[in-house]
Design an enzyme around this catalytic site. Structure first.
Site, short mmCIF file in Angstrom:
data_model
loop_
_atom_site.label_atom_id
_atom_site.label_comp_id
_atom_site.label_asym_id
_atom_site.label_seq_id
_atom_site.Cartn_x
_atom_site.Cartn_y
_atom_site.Cartn_z
N SER A 165 -24.60 13.33 -22.68
CA SER A 165 -25.97 13.33 -22.18
C SER A 165 -25.94 13.23 -20.67
O SER A 165 -24.93 12.80 -20.07
CB SER A 165 -26.73 12.13 -22.76
OG SER A 165 -27.95 11.90 -22.08
N TYR B 147 -27.81 3.02 -24.67
CA TYR B 147 -27.64 4.46 -24.79
C TYR B 147 -26.80 5.00 -23.63
O TYR B 147 -25.86 5.78 -23.82
CB TYR B 147 -29.01 5.13 -24.81
CG TYR B 147 -28.95 6.63 -25.01
CD1 TYR B 147 -28.70 7.17 -26.27
CD2 TYR B 147 -29.14 7.50 -23.94
CE1 TYR B 147 -28.63 8.53 -26.46
CE2 TYR B 147 -29.08 8.87 -24.12
CZ TYR B 147 -28.82 9.38 -25.38
OH TYR B 147 -28.76 10.75 -25.55
N LYS C 144 -23.11 6.76 -23.93
CA LYS C 144 -22.90 8.17 -23.58
C LYS C 144 -21.89 8.32 -22.45
O LYS C 144 -21.11 9.28 -22.43
CB LYS C 144 -24.24 8.82 -23.21
CG LYS C 144 -25.15 9.06 -24.41
CD LYS C 144 -24.47 9.94 -25.44
CE LYS C 144 -25.34 10.25 -26.63
NZ LYS C 144 -24.68 11.13 -27.63
#
Length: 296
Positions: free
Chosen positions: A141, A154, A158
């Protein structure tokens, strides 16, 4: 020019394939003639995806963080569809909110699914990829470029998947297996639609430059990723202009901190933010599995 083998008649594995980007990638790879193994937790949704594919496809219920279940699944896929030559580690979940008050179980689960689940996926399918001279694609991401506030689990996961993929690429470069990292930006999935429900997260996205806050259709992002699979690309950018962001990437952490220092106090006064819980349809499945309460 390097002779890249055709994908037709080969087997691909896609994790998190029940919906969203995973389902889109499965459709794109099937359109290129690949048999597809669809992995996920929601077998009903996986069955719907499989039924719409033009090539042989099978559904496998598995938690990507469960080593033994994934080992059994890898053996079944090899037996039923043939040794995979493409593996896409797509399964992922998210949660938002201040780290200070975050639920440790939820925070840990995001890292487990996104990072540990990717490593488990690579480990169990590596023998097949070595046998086929295959390609492993890690879905990362732009969160790996510059971490955003309120998304610490998150972003950490990532960034970790990116680093893991780079390490794996270096290990396997002399053994005929290619490893790629896909940098995916805002994509119209249930996870992003959940993010949009929370005012502070929505406002933070709104403060990005216009091209950076655009949400792209799943079909378009999946097509960009499938093109990267075709080329066995080391880096896949979705959208392609993200390649240019690599040049200024060292500036992102300072820029994000500057923006957050200026905007967060105002946004939090207008809409105090509590933890979101796990975001996206996949997140709700995991909530039930872990016994977490549903979001109101």
């Amino acid at each position: 020019m390097v002779d890249v083998p055709s994908l037709g008649g080969r087997t691909a594995v896609v994790t998190g394939a029940a919906r969203g980007l995973g389902a889109g990638i499965a459709r794109e790879l099937a359109a290129r003639g690949m048999r597809v193994a669809l992995l996920g937790r929601d077998t009903e949704a996986l069955d719907e995806v499989a039924a719409g594919l033009p090539t042989p496809a099978r559904v496998y219920e598995a938690d990507v963080t469960d080593d033994r279940a994934m080992e059994r699944t890898a053996r079944r896929i090899r037996r039923e569809l043939g040794a995979p030559s493409v593996v896409v580690a797509n399964a992922g979940i998210a949660e938002g909110g201040p780290f200070e008050g975050s639920d440790p179980r939820t925070w840990r689960r995001v890292v487990e699914v996104n990072l540990i689940g990717s490593a488990v996926t690579a480990r169990v399918f590596l023998p097949a990829l070595l046998a086929t001279g295959g390609y492993f694609l890690q879905i990362a991401s732009t969160a790996a470029f510059g971490a955003a506030p309120m998304m610490s689990a998150y972003c950490a996961s990532k960034a970790g998947t990116e680093s893991f993929a780079h390490s794996l690429r270096a290990e396997l470069a002399h053994r005929g297996v290619s490893v790629g990292v896909a940098y995916v930006h805002w994509t119209d999935t249930s996870m992003i639609r959940d993010v949009e429900r929370y005012p502070v997260l929505r406002e933070l996205r709104a403060h990005m430059p216009p091209p950076a806050r655009r949400i792209h259709p799943v079909e378009q992002v999946a097509a960009w990723i499938a093109r990267g699979v075709d080329r066995r690309s080391a880096s896949v950018y979705a959208p392609p202009w993200l390649r240019l962001a690599q040049v200024v990437r060292p500036l992102f952490p300072a820029a994000v901190t500057l923006l957050s220092r200026r905007e967060l106090p105002r946004l939090l006064r207008e809409a105090p933010l509590e933890g979101t819980g796990l975001l996206g349809r996949g997140g709700r499945i995991e909530e039930n599995h872990l016994g977490y309460a549903r979001r109101p």
